[in-house]
Design an enzyme around this catalytic site. Structure first.
Site, PDB file in Angstrom:
ATOM      1  CG  HIS A 199      28.091  36.824  70.103  1.00 44.33           C
ATOM      2  ND1 HIS A 199      27.193  37.768  70.509  1.00 44.33           N
ATOM      3  CD2 HIS A 199      29.309  37.339  70.335  1.00 44.33           C
ATOM      4  CE1 HIS A 199      27.854  38.812  70.957  1.00 44.33           C
ATOM      5  NE2 HIS A 199      29.140  38.587  70.868  1.00 44.33           N
ATOM      6  CD  GLU A 441      46.990  39.473  43.710  1.00 42.30           C
ATOM      7  OE1 GLU A 441      46.440  38.465  44.185  1.00 42.30           O
ATOM      8  OE2 GLU A 441      46.634  40.626  44.033  1.00 42.30           O
ATOM      9  CG  ASP A 465      44.058  36.296  42.264  1.00 39.95           C
ATOM     10  OD1 ASP A 465      43.164  35.719  41.634  1.00 39.95           O
ATOM     11  OD2 ASP A 465      43.830  37.117  43.170  1.00 39.95           O
ATOM     12  CB  CYS A 512      49.748  36.379  51.797  1.00 38.42           C
ATOM     13  SG  CYS A 512      49.348  37.303  50.305  1.00 38.42           S
TER      14      CYS A 512
HETATM   15  C1  PEP Z   1      46.016  35.508  46.490  1.00 38.20           C
HETATM   16  O1  PEP Z   1      45.567  35.827  45.388  1.00 38.20           O
HETATM   17  O2  PEP Z   1      46.837  34.583  46.666  1.00 38.20           O
HETATM   18  C2  PEP Z   1      45.612  36.223  47.703  1.00 38.20           C
HETATM   19  C3  PEP Z   1      46.187  36.004  48.855  1.00 38.20           C
HETATM   20  O3  PEP Z   1      44.589  37.090  47.614  1.00 38.20           O
HETATM   21  P1  PEP Z   1      43.048  36.676  47.452  1.00 38.20           P
HETATM   22  O4  PEP Z   1      42.934  35.203  47.726  1.00 38.20           O
HETATM   23  O5  PEP Z   1      42.308  37.526  48.432  1.00 38.20           O
HETATM   24  O6  PEP Z   1      42.769  37.032  46.035  1.00 38.20           O
HETATM   25 MG    MG Z   2      44.575  37.686  45.004  1.00 37.59          MG
END
Ligand code: PEP
Ligand code: MG
Length: 587
Positions: A199, A441, A465, A512
């Protein structure tokens, strides 16, 4: 400032962003050990019970006063529910009756009896599988500590009374302390312990008080009055910084704050370029608690729900119901906005102890993510059923991590189809049209992006990655960190190839990894035809501002120039230069 003392650099968990430079206010409030554990004469039991009930009443009164103050200030109103939960603990019949019973039956003093009852209660909570309920055991501990302090006659430090603007340094803070920090002299806080779901961290984020937790021994490294720099975004803490370092952070702080103020103007504006191209801005989460902040920053959906959090810190695997419940909450809260749930990405440097995984020589390239799911088909199916069932409550999409080729994609989809068939058979609702995407990735997946695009609904490029595997640089090894270059021409070429394949196939393509949250690379992604970007909440408005300041046509021209350059530093300098034309700040 702090010239004679050595500087100490600490790294913790940055749970609430922002930079603060101020004097430390040290509260040494580690675990409270009652000074006197003692047996008592049977004639003294009633006296001990009276001491206990008086301390209980005093604790209740203290918290009630804090509640009244928060209500009248109108500030921190959102946290009244937490204060109420503490008030309820002081009235909890089990806590009261059991303590009185232990005093009477075991003939021990109130402090000792209370400690014993606390242990029983926290054991019950700690044995629960639900992370949220587990965290609540700390609420009980905080409340009981307050009673103990009152029993022992010591004074509870009232953070609202701190006279100088300070960085509070404590072993731990309870949520009512944190709630009092609104409009107080507490500029930031540091704690030895803590996690993202406590919290205390949740309130710090919602009050926008920079905080770094999990520093382990900060209360032993800092002296009262030391100058401290805290960067709540990166989790960096510098005790007794040199004047030069202070000057650097003062500049950073000024820019950060000024820029932050202007950003909210962008919250409700569409994320589109000056020539009308829309880029979807989504958020990355590990748990439900992060949703509010994402929505406040105008996230258009969740682009990466790292579901492995559900599996961690547990001795058993999550059940199908637990999966459904976790995803349903997110889907419902996003009310129709897309939620991309990534299936389990564990293994490598994130082993799950109870799966008895063997030690591997090359864990990053070993049995992880989708490979592990094939090894453990029940685990995979359970999660897929959970994701499918949650799709009845919102716009859920599924995404497979670490796909290296078409066979793996087909195999994943086959299990997904099996899960669908089972649910159909059982008459359970789910979204028949749910989109199925993959993370790009691994360089092999990028090389055959056209083949994968033909069988996927969307791509999301995991640059974290992708860089590791393309550049052969371990993403967690500080000795080779200088080689981890997001703008290495090889990385840019790979991203371009993936984007082109997706655009040609007519599927959406996002990013991402951490690169998505850096405005400087938004220029590149725009130019390459990336359709969505997913990032942490604090990056969303920064990236939106950049995107709104440029035309897609200009971004494409910038990209053309970039691809003529041969090294990462040249590319970075070129991007930085072009950014300066568009963007008045560095953030
Ligand atoms: C990535 O590899 O860019 C990704 C978003 O996944 P993670 O960082 O969880 O491996
Ligand atoms: Mg990854």
């Amino acid at each position: 400032m702090g010239k004679e003392k050595n500087s100490i650099l600490l790294k913790g968990l940055g749970v609430s962003g922002g930079i603060v430079i101020a004097k430390a206010y040290l509260i040494e409030r580690g675990k409270i050990e009652p000074a006197g554990y003692c047996h008592i004469d049977s004639r003294a039991t009633e006296n001990e019970i009276d001491r206990f009930t008086a301390a209980l009443q005093e604790s209740h009164d203290q918290i009630s006063r804090i509640k009244t103050k928060l209500e009248t200030d109108g500030h921190g109103k959102d946290h009244i529910a937490i204060i109420d939960s503490h008030l309820m603990i002081f009235q909890d019949q089990m806590l009261i009756d059991d303590t009185i019973k232990v005093i009477r039956e075991e003939k021990i003093n109130a402090e000792w009896a209370l400690k014993k009852v606390l242990k029983t209660l926290t054991d019950i909570f700690d044995s629960m599988d639900d992370e949220y309920l587990k965290e609540r055991s700390s609420d009980i501990e905080h409340s009981v500590n307050r009673i103990l302090v009152n029993l022992m006659g010591s004074k509870h430090v009232n953070l609202a009374d701190i006279e100088e603007p300070s960085v509070v340094v404590a072993h731990d803070l309870d949520p009512s302390d944190t709630a009092q920090m609104a409009r107080s002299n507490v500029l930031a806080f540091l704690t030895d312990v803590g996690g993202r779901t406590s919290h205390t961290a949740i309130i710090a984020r919602s009050l926008e008080i920079p905080a770094v937790v999990g520093l382990e021994s900060v209360t032993h490294q800092v002296e009262p009055g030391d100058t401290v720099i805290i960067d709540g975004t990166t989790g960096t803490v510098i005790i007794n910084p040199s004047d030069n370092v202070i000057a650097v952070y003062e500049k950073r702080k000024e820019r950060f704050e000024e820029f932050g103020r202007t950003l909210f103007d962008y919250k409700d504006l569409p994320c589109e370029t000056t020539d009308g191209e829309h880029v979807e801005l989504l958020g990355n989460i590990e748990m439900v608690e992060e949703l509010d902040s994402l929505l406040e920053h105008g996230a258009e959906g969740i682009g990466l729900y790292r579901s492995e959090f559900l599996y961690m810190n547990k001795s058993v695997l999550p059940t199908e119901e637990e999966h459904v419940e976790a995803y349903r909450k997110v889907a419902a809260k996003m009310s129709g906005k897309p939620v991309i749930i990534r299936t389990l990405d564990i293994g490598g440097d994130k082993p799950l102890k109870h799966l008895n995984m063997e030690e591997e020589a090359n864990p990053a390239m070993g049995l992880r993510a989708i490979r592990l799911c094939f090894q453990w088909p029940d685990l995979f199916k359970t999660q897929l059923r959970g994701i499918l069932r949650a799709s009845a409550f919102g716009k859920v999409k599924v995404m497979f991590p670490m796909i290296s080729g078409v066979q793996e994609l087909r195999r994943s989809k086959a299990v997904f189809e099996e899960a669908k068939a089972e649910l159909r058979e059982e008459g359970i609702d789910f979204d028949e049209e749910m989109e199925v995407g993959i993370m790009i990735e691994i360089p092999s997946a990028a090389a055959i992006a056209d083949l994968l695009a033909a069988e996927s609904d969307f791509f999301s490029i995991g640059t974290n990655d992708l860089l590791q595997y393309t550049l052969a640089v371990d993403r967690v090894n500080e000795h080779v960190a200088y080689l981890y270059e997001p703008s290495h021409p090889a990385v840019l070429r790979i991203i371009r190839q993936v984007a082109e394949a997706a655009n040609e196939a007519g599927i959406s393509v996002g990013v991402c990894g951490e690169m998505a949250g850096e405005p400087i690379y938004a220029l590149l992604f725009l130019g390459l035809g990336i359709t969505h970007l997913s990032m942490g909440s604090s990056s969303i408005l920064r990236v939106k501002k950049l995107i709104r300041s440029v035309s897609a046509a200009d971004a494409r021209d910038i990209c053309d120039e970039l691809f003529k350059l041969k090294t990462a530093p040249e590319i970075e300098s070129y991007l930085t230069l072009r950014m300066k034309d568009l963007y008045d700040e560095e953030f």
